[in-house]
Scaffold this motif. Structure first.
Motif, PDB file in Angstrom:
ATOM      1  N   ASP A  11      49.620   8.180  89.331  1.00 25.35           N
ATOM      2  CA  ASP A  11      50.843   8.423  90.109  1.00 25.35           C
ATOM      3  C   ASP A  11      51.740   9.470  89.454  1.00 25.35           C
ATOM      4  O   ASP A  11      52.797   9.801  89.960  1.00 25.35           O
ATOM      5  CB  ASP A  11      51.606   7.127  90.357  1.00 25.35           C
ATOM      6  N   LYS A  12      51.295   9.998  88.315  1.00 26.76           N
ATOM      7  CA  LYS A  12      51.998  11.124  87.708  1.00 26.76           C
ATOM      8  C   LYS A  12      51.064  12.332  87.744  1.00 26.76           C
ATOM      9  O   LYS A  12      49.853  12.184  87.851  1.00 26.76           O
ATOM     10  CB  LYS A  12      52.446  10.784  86.293  1.00 26.76           C
ATOM     11  N   ASP A  41      55.184  11.874  78.389  1.00 27.81           N
ATOM     12  CA  ASP A  41      54.382  10.949  79.197  1.00 27.81           C
ATOM     13  C   ASP A  41      54.629  11.104  80.697  1.00 27.81           C
ATOM     14  O   ASP A  41      54.173  10.292  81.490  1.00 27.81           O
ATOM     15  CB  ASP A  41      54.596   9.513  78.749  1.00 27.81           C
ATOM     16  N   LYS A  42      55.332  12.163  81.095  1.00 24.97           N
ATOM     17  CA  LYS A  42      55.597  12.400  82.522  1.00 24.97           C
ATOM     18  C   LYS A  42      54.359  12.924  83.247  1.00 24.97           C
ATOM     19  O   LYS A  42      54.281  12.867  84.474  1.00 24.97           O
ATOM     20  CB  LYS A  42      56.731  13.408  82.705  1.00 24.97           C
ATOM     21  N   ALA A  43      53.411  13.493  82.485  1.00 26.00           N
ATOM     22  CA  ALA A  43      52.208  14.069  83.072  1.00 26.00           C
ATOM     23  C   ALA A  43      51.060  13.972  82.076  1.00 26.00           C
ATOM     24  O   ALA A  43      51.287  13.792  80.880  1.00 26.00           O
ATOM     25  CB  ALA A  43      52.438  15.520  83.458  1.00 26.00           C
ATOM     26  N   LYS A  44      49.838  14.103  82.581  1.00 29.88           N
ATOM     27  CA  LYS A  44      48.654  14.160  81.722  1.00 29.88           C
ATOM     28  C   LYS A  44      48.180  15.601  81.690  1.00 29.88           C
ATOM     29  O   LYS A  44      48.243  16.306  82.694  1.00 29.88           O
ATOM     30  CB  LYS A  44      47.528  13.287  82.280  1.00 29.88           C
ATOM     31  N   LYS A  72      47.779  14.776  91.893  1.00 29.14           N
ATOM     32  CA  LYS A  72      48.696  13.635  91.869  1.00 29.14           C
ATOM     33  C   LYS A  72      48.250  12.682  92.975  1.00 29.14           C
ATOM     34  O   LYS A  72      47.996  13.104  94.101  1.00 29.14           O
ATOM     35  CB  LYS A  72      50.145  14.065  92.093  1.00 29.14           C
ATOM     36  N   ASN A  73      48.139  11.410  92.631  1.00 29.57           N
ATOM     37  CA  ASN A  73      47.700  10.377  93.582  1.00 29.57           C
ATOM     38  C   ASN A  73      46.384  10.753  94.262  1.00 29.57           C
ATOM     39  O   ASN A  73      46.194  10.514  95.446  1.00 29.57           O
ATOM     40  CB  ASN A  73      48.777  10.102  94.624  1.00 29.57           C
ATOM     41  N   TYR A  96      56.030  18.290  90.881  1.00 29.53           N
ATOM     42  CA  TYR A  96      55.300  17.130  91.367  1.00 29.53           C
ATOM     43  C   TYR A  96      55.680  15.822  90.685  1.00 29.53           C
ATOM     44  O   TYR A  96      55.025  14.805  90.869  1.00 29.53           O
ATOM     45  CB  TYR A  96      53.792  17.376  91.264  1.00 29.53           C
ATOM     46  N   LEU A  97      56.737  15.827  89.917  1.00 32.01           N
ATOM     47  CA  LEU A  97      57.183  14.588  89.259  1.00 32.01           C
ATOM     48  C   LEU A  97      57.840  13.654  90.258  1.00 32.01           C
ATOM     49  O   LEU A  97      58.386  14.041  91.245  1.00 32.01           O
ATOM     50  CB  LEU A  97      58.158  14.892  88.127  1.00 32.01           C
TER      51      LEU A  97
END
Length: 97
Positions: A11-12, A41-44, A72-73, A96-97
């Motif tokens: 979801d991130k 940790d907001k994104a991989k 994302k998703n 996209y956050l």
């Protein structure tokens, strides 16, 4: 590819860099480290070797090196082939956050 499916269903945002170790691509691992450090940790942020993952690269029609994708998703949100700088990648992911 099951693991890839699990990876992109986060979801991130997930930034993926498809690369080949034989390439002299301008985008270095340092750029991705900068992106990962800025986003925490907001994104991989993930690198995938095209040669070691040929089936996946073919399925996603990865032709150029490097090829960046943001998921994302489970949905691809952005894709670009060619070197990118950290500032550009961070800006794209923030959308996209």
């Amino acid at each position: 590819m099951t693991k890839f499916g699990e990876l992109i269903n986060a979801d991130k945002p997930v930034l993926i860099d498809f690369y080949a170790d034989w390439s002299e691509a301008e985008n270095s691992i340092g750029t991705l480290r900068d992106v990962a450090a800025a986003l925490g940790d907001k994104a991989k942020v993930i690198k995938i070797d095209i040669k070691k993952n040929e089936t996946l690269a073919e399925a996603l029609r990865v032709k150029g090196n490097p090829t960046f994708m943001i998921y994302k998703n489970g949905e691809m949100k952005w894709r670009q082939t060619g070197a990118q700088d950290a500032k550009t990648l961070i800006g794209l992911i923030l959308q996209y956050l």
